[in-house]
Design a protein around this motif. Structure first.
Motif, PDB file in Angstrom:
ATOM      1  N   UNK A 131       0.691  27.577  13.614  1.00  0.00           N
ATOM      2  CA  UNK A 131       1.910  28.407  14.105  1.00  0.00           C
ATOM      3  C   UNK A 131       3.051  27.618  14.573  1.00  0.00           C
ATOM      4  N   UNK A 132       2.982  26.612  15.367  1.00  0.00           N
ATOM      5  CA  UNK A 132       4.014  25.946  15.701  1.00  0.00           C
ATOM      6  C   UNK A 132       4.663  25.111  14.575  1.00  0.00           C
ATOM      7  N   UNK A 133       3.923  24.667  13.612  1.00  0.00           N
ATOM      8  CA  UNK A 133       4.783  24.078  12.539  1.00  0.00           C
ATOM      9  C   UNK A 133       5.653  25.272  11.584  1.00  0.00           C
ATOM     10  N   UNK A 134       4.896  26.384  11.418  1.00  0.00           N
ATOM     11  CA  UNK A 134       5.731  27.473  10.845  1.00  0.00           C
ATOM     12  C   UNK A 134       6.977  27.811  11.522  1.00  0.00           C
ATOM     13  N   UNK A 135       6.793  27.540  13.011  1.00  0.00           N
ATOM     14  CA  UNK A 135       8.155  27.887  13.818  1.00  0.00           C
ATOM     15  C   UNK A 135       8.934  26.761  14.010  1.00  0.00           C
ATOM     16  N   UNK A 136       8.852  25.538  13.314  1.00  0.00           N
ATOM     17  CA  UNK A 136       9.589  24.487  13.667  1.00  0.00           C
ATOM     18  C   UNK A 136      10.433  24.133  12.477  1.00  0.00           C
ATOM     19  N   UNK A 137      11.857  23.978  12.512  1.00  0.00           N
ATOM     20  CA  UNK A 137      12.572  23.666  11.279  1.00  0.00           C
ATOM     21  C   UNK A 137      12.367  22.321  10.860  1.00  0.00           C
ATOM     22  N   UNK A 138      12.206  22.093   9.482  1.00  0.00           N
ATOM     23  CA  UNK A 138      12.004  20.682   9.044  1.00  0.00           C
ATOM     24  C   UNK A 138      10.748  20.398   8.592  1.00  0.00           C
ATOM     25  N   UNK A 139       9.764  21.393   8.915  1.00  0.00           N
ATOM     26  CA  UNK A 139       8.442  21.235   8.844  1.00  0.00           C
ATOM     27  C   UNK A 139       7.851  22.436   7.830  1.00  0.00           C
ATOM     28  N   UNK A 140       7.092  22.123   7.013  1.00  0.00           N
ATOM     29  CA  UNK A 140       6.387  23.147   6.276  1.00  0.00           C
ATOM     30  C   UNK A 140       4.896  23.106   6.281  1.00  0.00           C
ATOM     31  N   UNK A 141       4.326  24.119   6.478  1.00  0.00           N
ATOM     32  CA  UNK A 141       2.639  24.154   6.580  1.00  0.00           C
ATOM     33  C   UNK A 141       2.031  24.357   5.222  1.00  0.00           C
ATOM     34  N   UNK A 142       0.920  23.616   4.991  1.00  0.00           N
ATOM     35  CA  UNK A 142      -0.023  24.065   3.949  1.00  0.00           C
ATOM     36  C   UNK A 142      -1.307  23.713   4.281  1.00  0.00           C
TER      37      UNK A 142
END
Ligand SMILES: Nc1ncnc2c1ncn2[C@@H]1O[C@H](COP(=O)(O)OP(=O)(O)O)[C@@H](O)[C@H]1O
Ligand SMILES: [Mg+2]
Length: 293
Positions: free
Chosen positions: A26-37
């Protein structure tokens, strides 16, 4: 620079994270510049194909793993498969093994970590001569190259002298407890007196990132907020090493000086107990953005 952060998916659904990583995802999804997989961790570790829930065309190529530990040979295979898929993993297998396996990482601690001895596994067995152990240690703790078996009824430390029979039985028991996770061999370490605040040790986890950027030095032993942090000079003395993402754990000794407890690969070390996933990933994104300047 943008990055993909890859987490273990849920055993039953590749589109859901493993429960342990929900907050970080969830933190990655909320952070600009990072994408989660997500990927099929369990199946992959069992030897099956690596499968992601998204293709590289929809993701930044630079890839950082966050998840369960892998043995060095598993990480090598993981890395190779990611490269085949078109990703550019941040941490090479060599750097992973350097920080994940204590005997390699310890090279950079010199005498800043308690005395230790390394006994590699040979043909599935580890032989340790009790006489050498009795000479070297007053009290020692048992680990493999990666972890202890803390929070079990295995002794926190063992006092010397030990007989050969006692030592053999401790080591056999330790290896049995680690099971398939047993990695590399045995490390014995002098058990030192750690300083306590209100009954709690004063341990800190430091995450270091590309070019030694610090992005977190956090309390990691539920100590009171008043317990001091390790001095800057002690923490920064290791910042020059060329590994892109790693952790070092520090503890205050009873006499008020500091020691290195252990090191780890930054991808498979848990966030410090007092850290916040959003802070962690925002800091990571900030560090990566500096490369675009
Ligand atoms: N050399 C040591 N002397 C005394 N206590 C130690 C020593 N090394 C570790 N500890 C204590 O044991 C705990 C677990 O050891 P650690 O090396 O961190 O193993 P693990 O990989 O299982 O986390 C540490 O958090 C610390 O409290
Ligand atoms: Mg630890």
């Amino acid at each position: 620079m943008k990055a993909t952060i890859l987490f273990p998916g849920d055993y039953f659904s590749l589109n859901e994270p493993n429960d342990n990583f929900t907050q970080e995802l969830d933190a990655v999804i909320a952070t600009d510049g990072l994408e989660a997989a997500l990927f099929n961790y369990d199946e992959f570790i069992e030897g099956e194909r690596l499968v992601l829930n998204k293709t590289v065309d929809h993701l930044p190529a630079l890839l950082i793993y966050r998840g369960w530990m892998m043995k060095p040979e598993q990480y090598q295979r993981f890395y190779d498969k990611l490269v085949e898929l078109g990703f550019d993993p941040l941490v090479s297998p060599l750097c992973y093994e350097k920080m994940h396996c204590f005997p390699n990482a310890a090279e950079m601690f010199d005498d800043q970590t308690p005395a230790f001895m390394v006994f590699p596994e040979v043909d599935g067995k580890v032989h340790i001569d009790a006489e050498i152990v009795n000479e070297k240690f007053h009290r020692f703790m048992v680990k493999d190259y990666v972890k202890s078996v803390k929070n079990t009824d295995f002794p926190v430390y063992i006092e010397t002298p030990v007989t050969q029979e006692e030592l053999d039985s401790y080591i056999e028991d330790f290896i049995h407890r680690r099971g398939t996770l047993f990695t590399g061999g045995i490390v014995l370490k002098e058990f030192v007196d750690l300083k306590k605040y209100e009954g709690t040790t004063n341990e800190w986890r430091h995450f270091a990132f590309i070019r030694g950027a610090r992005f977190g030095l956090n309390r990691n032993s539920c100590q009171p907020r008043t317990a001091p942090k390790p001095p800057d000079s002690f923490v920064s003395s290791r910042n020059t090493i060329s590994v892109p993402f790693y952790t070092v754990d520090y503890a205050e000794l009873a006499d008020g000086t500091w020691t290195v407890i252990e090191a780890g690969d930054g991808q498979v070390s848990g966030l410090a107990e007092s850290d916040d996933p959003l802070r962690f990933y925002e800091e990571m994104a900030r560090c990566l953005a500096r490369f675009d300047e």
